[in-house]
Design an enzyme around this catalytic site. Structure first.
Site, mmCIF file in Angstrom:
data_model
loop_
_atom_site.group_PDB
_atom_site.id
_atom_site.type_symbol
_atom_site.label_atom_id
_atom_site.label_comp_id
_atom_site.label_asym_id
_atom_site.label_seq_id
_atom_site.Cartn_x
_atom_site.Cartn_y
_atom_site.Cartn_z
ATOM 1 N N HIS A 17 0.830 -1.211 0.000
ATOM 2 C CA HIS A 17 0.000 0.000 0.000
ATOM 3 C C HIS A 17 0.863 1.260 0.000
ATOM 4 C CE1 HIS A 17 -4.187 1.209 1.273
ATOM 5 N NE2 HIS A 17 -3.570 2.321 0.925
ATOM 6 N N ARG A 26 -12.498 3.552 -9.635
ATOM 7 C CA ARG A 26 -12.594 2.429 -8.684
ATOM 8 C C ARG A 26 -13.626 2.824 -7.614
ATOM 9 N NH1 ARG A 26 -6.672 2.032 -9.875
ATOM 10 N NH2 ARG A 26 -6.213 -0.149 -10.362
ATOM 11 N N ARG A 77 -16.412 1.833 -12.937
ATOM 12 C CA ARG A 77 -16.445 0.389 -12.676
ATOM 13 C C ARG A 77 -17.354 0.122 -11.487
ATOM 14 N NH1 ARG A 77 -10.887 -2.547 -11.291
ATOM 15 N NH2 ARG A 77 -11.216 -1.617 -9.256
ATOM 16 N N CYS A 129 -6.230 -0.670 -18.257
ATOM 17 C CA CYS A 129 -6.280 0.288 -17.144
ATOM 18 C C CYS A 129 -5.537 -0.210 -15.907
ATOM 19 C CB CYS A 129 -7.729 0.629 -16.806
ATOM 20 S SG CYS A 129 -8.706 -0.786 -16.275
HETATM 21 C C1 PEP Z 1 -6.386 -4.398 -12.636
HETATM 22 O O1 PEP Z 1 -6.602 -5.480 -12.080
HETATM 23 O O2 PEP Z 1 -5.465 -4.196 -13.455
HETATM 24 C C2 PEP Z 1 -7.240 -3.242 -12.315
HETATM 25 C C3 PEP Z 1 -7.175 -2.132 -13.005
HETATM 26 O O3 PEP Z 1 -8.084 -3.355 -11.252
HETATM 27 P P1 PEP Z 1 -7.624 -3.296 -9.701
HETATM 28 O O4 PEP Z 1 -6.169 -2.916 -9.678
HETATM 29 O O5 PEP Z 1 -8.500 -2.282 -9.066
HETATM 30 O O6 PEP Z 1 -7.893 -4.686 -9.262
HETATM 31 MG MG MG Z 2 -8.452 -5.806 -11.050
#
Ligand code: PEP
Ligand code: MG
Length: 548
Positions: free
Chosen positions: A180, A285, A325, A492
């Site tokens: 993190h 997100r 999302r 992404c």
């Molecule tokens: C990924 O998995 O690349 C993504 C963009 O989603 P997260 O990092 O929020 O799981």
């Molecule tokens: Mg992901």
């Protein structure tokens, strides 16, 4: 004194130079008063001061940081946490010893938990322990608030409590590039190196930090310092040159336009940002909405956030698409009371769309807010962790029902484009079977699932590599199949903002990348240096032929 070079792993790129402050963990010592009443009072005062510090940090934090600080605040405000320590103080133990022993026992319990979520929370407890110890010893007032810091590990709350506006760097004997705090360092542009090993105290001295190479030089020679300074000037000149192109479109040297979008976790991140720097928002997100609140956010609260995002994207009069999302809770992002407890492997459990379809009531609220926000501008809705086509169909059915109900009630609403994240190998491999309006590759998860290397385990970070040829071939295949199906394909995950990876993604056929806003300038510069006629290396070359 001759210089000493140490090699660790890069967790956040960039250069920094200056004296190191070594952060001591739980070394706080204090003069005991010998009086249990005074000792208990000292602990109460320290707990109160630490709670105020955490609450102040939480006020200014957003997204996952706010969630983590909220958890720490709840811990410290729970009387049960200090009960054992107060009992020990009553039996004559000094406050700091009593508190340390009580918290160490608690931490050991969390570390031994079956549930990954609780194991991950041990770091938060250690953070609370050290914060209170620092208050007890008076060390809190003397704690460094800026500069180059060295430690065994650094809790996110400590990072958030420091002033990084004048630069600085983080050097960790332990740590992980996927932690993190590493994500926070990257988003603030603070160089960070992990895995330097040994005692952090050996890093004390004047240092040169190369966060990009993961290298530290302690007490550098004049020649090393000169070479470093000239590299730093080159880097600064390159960053300045890149920043001048920030509002220009990203086009490769051979004339291929690449759409560059941004990833957002919290609308507050957009304040002060000019939408002209990007071509839209490629990923919101929405977990942050559910994490930060005490209760699940209602339809109005969600609608208000989605409205702010759509309005920001078009605030200069240019319409830009915002891709939101739906909730991706579960995995490493549990939400107490909503996600499943006790899963043996939460990354393979009830996460993302699996959870939303299981908690239909919660999902319908989010869909209604999205259907209403879709009236305000070009909005797309994206589903996380899609594994089988039925998940899209089930979502379409729910959206249809909610749209009909909104229409019947006279509430303005509209069906937005409905796409999916391509991050589960089953979806990537069988992409032709998924009738989605668009695809966005989640390279973080796709990489961890293809390489069987969890994204939150530092010891396998070397395997969780988006440049692994298997990952690149999968990306190229999805890009090619998307084009053949006439569907937009973007990416992404974090790889989309990495200058070293971008040429491979473009060579693999991607024409839309979404990234953290702080990465835009360097990413656009990297795109402008690409010449698709020349190729970029084995992985992507073989990937280009993989779209069959
Ligand atoms: C990924 O998995 O690349 C993504 C963009 O989603 P997260 O990092 O929020 O799981
Ligand atoms: Mg992901």
């Amino acid at each position: 004194m001759s210089e000493l070079r140490l090699q660790g792993r890069s967790a956040s790129p960039g250069l920094a130079a200056g004296p190191v402050v070594v952060l001591a963990a739980q070394t706080a010592v204090r003069q005991a008063t010998g009086d249990p009443v005074h000792e208990a009072e000292a602990l109460r005062t320290a707990l109160k001061a630490a709670a105020i510090d955490i609450a102040t940090l939480a006020e200014h934090a957003g997204g996952e940081a706010a969630d983590m600080l909220g958890f720490q605040l709840a811990l410290i405000e729970d009387d049960a946490l200090a009960e054992g320590a107060f009992d020990a103080i009553g039996a004559g133990i000094p406050a700091d010893h009593a508190w340390r022993a009580a918290l160490n026992a608690e931490i050991a319990g969390y570390e031994a938990a079956e549930d990954e979520y609780f194991r991950a929370r041990a770091a938060d407890l250690a953070d609370v322990r050290d914060r209170v110890l620092a208050e007890l010893s008076g060390e809190a007032a003397r704690a460094p608030t800026s500069g180059i810091v060295a430690a065994h590990d650094l809790p996110p709350s400590r990072f958030l409590g420091m002033d990084w506006s004048k630069g600085g760097a983080i050097l960790l004997a332990g740590g992980s590039p996927t932690s993190h705090v590493a994500m926070l360092a990257r988003s603030r542009g603070i160089p960070m190196i992990v895995g330097l090993g040994g005692d952090p105290a050996r890093l004390a001295g004047d240092v040169l930090v190369d966060g990009t190479a993961g290298a530290v030089v302690i007490d550098p020679s004049p020649e090393t310092r000169r070479a470093f300074e000239s590299r730093r000037s080159e880097d600064e000149a390159r960053a300045a040159a890149a920043a001048t192109g920030l509002k220009e479109k990203a086009v490769t040297a051979d004339g291929t336009p690449i759409a560059v979008l941004i990833n957002v976790a919290d609308p507050d991140e957009l304040s002060g940002l000019d939408p002209a720097i990007c071509d839209g928002i490629g990923l919101v997100r929405t977990e942050f909405l559910f994490h930060a609140a005490d209760a699940l956010p209602d339809e109005e609260r969600q609608y208000d956030v989605y409205r702010r995002l759509v309005e920001w994207a078009a605030s200069d009069g240019v319409p830009r698409t915002v891709t939101i999302r739906t909730l991706d809770a579960g995995g490493d992002k549990p939400i107490p009371g909503l996600t499943e407890d006790g899963e043996s492997n939460p990354f393979l459990g009830v996460r993302g769309i699996r959870l939303s379809l299981k908690r239909e009531g919660v999902f319908r609220v989010q869909l209604r807010a999205l259907l209403r926000a879709a009236v305000l501008g070009p909005l797309k809705v994206m589903l996380p962790m899609v594994t089988v086509p039925d998940e899209i169909e089930a979502t379409r059915r729910l959206m249809g029902e909610e749209l009909a109900a909104l229409d019947a009630a006279g509430v303005p609403a509209r069906q937005p484009a409905l796409g999916i994240m391509v991050e589960v190998p089953a979806a990537a491999i069988a992409i032709d079977d998924f009738d989605a309006d668009f695809f966005s590759i989640g390279s973080n998860d796709l990489t961890q699932y293809i390489t069987a290397a969890a994204r939150d385990i530092g010891n396998v970070a070397y395997l969780a590599d988006p440049l692994n040829p298997a990952v690149l071939r999968m990306v190229a295949r999805v890009a090619a199949r998307g084009a053949a199906l006439g569907r937009d394909v973007s990416l992404c995950g974090d790889a989309g903002g990495e200058p070293a990876i971008i040429p491979h993604l473009v060579a693999a056929g991607l024409r839309t990348l979404s990234m953290a806003p702080v990465q835009l300038a360097a990413a656009k510069a990297a795109i402008r240096a690409i010449d698709l006629g020349r190729g970029v290396g084995e992985g992507a070359d073989s990937a280009c032929g993989a779209g069959k």
